[in-house]
Write an enzyme that holds these catalytic residues in place. Structure first.
Site, PDB file in Angstrom:
ATOM      1  N   ASP A 118       0.865  -1.172   0.000  1.00  0.00           N
ATOM      2  CA  ASP A 118       0.000   0.000   0.000  1.00  0.00           C
ATOM      3  C   ASP A 118       0.912   1.235   0.000  1.00  0.00           C
ATOM      4  O   ASP A 118       2.113   1.111   0.283  1.00  0.00           O
ATOM      5  CB  ASP A 118      -0.879  -0.069   1.268  1.00  0.00           C
ATOM      6  CG  ASP A 118      -1.618   1.214   1.537  1.00  0.00           C
ATOM      7  OD1 ASP A 118      -2.254   1.736   0.611  1.00  0.00           O
ATOM      8  OD2 ASP A 118      -1.557   1.699   2.693  1.00  0.00           O
ATOM      9  N   ASP A 120      -0.080   5.148   1.042  1.00  0.00           N
ATOM     10  CA  ASP A 120      -0.264   6.087   2.157  1.00  0.00           C
ATOM     11  C   ASP A 120      -0.249   5.362   3.503  1.00  0.00           C
ATOM     12  O   ASP A 120      -0.977   4.386   3.705  1.00  0.00           O
ATOM     13  CB  ASP A 120      -1.603   6.825   2.013  1.00  0.00           C
ATOM     14  CG  ASP A 120      -1.601   7.773   0.837  1.00  0.00           C
ATOM     15  OD1 ASP A 120      -1.237   8.933   1.012  1.00  0.00           O
ATOM     16  OD2 ASP A 120      -1.947   7.320  -0.282  1.00  0.00           O
ATOM     17  N   ASP A 311      -1.969  -0.371   5.738  1.00  0.00           N
ATOM     18  CA  ASP A 311      -2.404   0.193   7.026  1.00  0.00           C
ATOM     19  C   ASP A 311      -3.891   0.473   7.085  1.00  0.00           C
ATOM     20  O   ASP A 311      -4.404   0.899   8.109  1.00  0.00           O
ATOM     21  CB  ASP A 311      -1.670   1.521   7.282  1.00  0.00           C
ATOM     22  CG  ASP A 311      -2.192   2.633   6.386  1.00  0.00           C
ATOM     23  OD1 ASP A 311      -2.368   2.373   5.170  1.00  0.00           O
ATOM     24  OD2 ASP A 311      -2.435   3.741   6.882  1.00  0.00           O
TER      25      ASP A 311
HETATM   26 MG   LIG Z   1      -2.828   3.258   3.361  1.00  0.00          MG
END
Ligand SMILES: [Mg+2]
Length: 373
Positions: A118, A120, A311
């Site tokens: 991922d 960000d 996240d």
């Molecule tokens: Mg993320």
């Protein structure tokens, strides 16, 4: 900080407007899971959210706003003993991928590691201005080395061009717009025979005009809310409220509602202080992971070892796919306990970088070991 606040801190879960107010009461969220979608992450259709807004009105919106207040890092003042205990028990189930590194390498022996990252909050820090979510040069250099060792894909909610403008590495696979816009490495992949540049897959292309239209309407509608930011991610739209005054969150939610009621083919989910509006098609980061594994030629392979690091709630679809396949594993980037299908955890992007660097080192060592024989 109360246990309640800890539970919702960074809890980029689905909007709890449809959940009972208990979700923001003093009970623990760890033991009381919000409703999960079949895909594994919390995603309530825009229709359902809007219905709840209509039926339950201000009370529901207020509950949601309270939940969002708790998720603000500015509310985290201290770490009481109970939270430390919760964190410790969570870490038993989701140990640090750095501490478990040797076991991870052992499990991957004889298998092709494929990396999914991922962007960000995983490769870059979460920042107030989504246009300034830059990754460090050191992280970029690490990902570049990683891609030399293993097939590597970036899987992001952002539009593919945007995430590419941050990462700037042509040798990677990119799955933008939550996996709805997938492209292979420029010039083809060294990991796939006959790999070609160009678009690999865009399962929601028919939605492009609609997404464009709803983006323009949302920009117009939210003009009155200072610092609300609408981002066109090509196959989906994000409405960021990270920088919006909390007093305006209700108004913003209502504005999004009033626009979306005209678009039953779009659904609404929530990330970290962001509304995500996207097509109702059954496609997510988990499906993108499967597609990429297949296009790399690992569809029915037993000797593949996919590792997905993310996240966000939207990364849970990918974690779940890996659990269901019994191949590889997911790593959740989080400082706080969260309900997750990931097997391991890392606290922040700097730990992600350390983990990736160790993977590179390990690959180099095993290569040197082989050439010496
Ligand atoms: Mg993320």
């Amino acid at each position: 900080m109360t246990k309640q606040n800890a539970a919702v801190s960074e809890a980029d879960s689905g909007i709890n407007m449809a959940a009972p107010p208990a979700a923001v009461s003093n009970s623990t969220v760890f033991s009381q899971k919000p409703p999960a979608a079949p895909g594994g992450y919390i995603s309530i259709s825009s229709k359902k959210i809007l219905k709840n807004l209509d039926v339950n009105g201000a009370q529901r919106i207020n509950s949601w706003v309270e939940s969002m207040r708790g998720s603000s890092p500015t509310h985290i003042k201290s770490t009481p003993h109970s939270l430390t205990e919760d964190h410790s028990s969570w870490m038993v189930d989701h140990p640090s991928a750095l501490e478990m590194f040797e076991q991870i390498i052992e499990a991957s022996k004889g298998k092709q590691i494929v990396m999914f990252l991922d962007y960000d909050g995983t490769l870059s820090p979460i920042v107030d201005d989504p246009d300034r979510a830059f990754m460090s040069d050191k992280m970029r250099a690490t990902v570049k080395k990683l891609a030399k060792c293993f097939p590597t894909a970036i899987v992001s909610g952002r539009c593919r061009d945007k995430v590419y403008s941050f990462v700037k590495l042509a040798e990677l696979y990119y799955a933008g717009s939550h996996g709805m816009d997938i492209k292979g490495p420029t010039g083809g992949s060294k990991y796939k025979k006959g790999g070609q540049a160009g678009i690999l897959f865009q399962p929601a292309s028919e939605y492009l005009p609609m997404i464009d239209e709803v983006y323009k309407e949302l920009v117009e509608k939210t003009k009155s809310i200072p610092r609300a930011k609408v981002e066109n991610n090509r196959f989906c739209v994000s409405v960021h409220f990270r920088c919006v005054d909390e007093k305006k969150w209700i108004e913003l939610a209502q504005q999004v509602k009033s626009v979306l009621k005209e678009y039953p083919k779009l659904r609404l989910s929530q990330g970290r202080k962001v509304f995500e509006i996207r097509p109702t098609i059954k496609w997510d980061k988990g499906k993108a992971l499967e597609f990429l594994l297949e296009s790399l030629g690992f569809a029915n392979c037993t000797n593949v070892f996919p590792v997905y690091i993310g996240d966000d709630r939207t990364d849970e679809d990918a974690f779940k796919i890996l659990r269901d396949r019994g191949q590889g594993f997911g790593i959740l980037v989080s400082k706080f306990p969260k309900d997750t299908s990931a097997s391991y955890s890392l606290q922040e992007p700097s730990e992600v970088m350390d983990f990736l660097q160790r993977l590179v080192n390990s690959k180099r060592l095993s290569y040197m070991g082989r050439t010496r024989m």
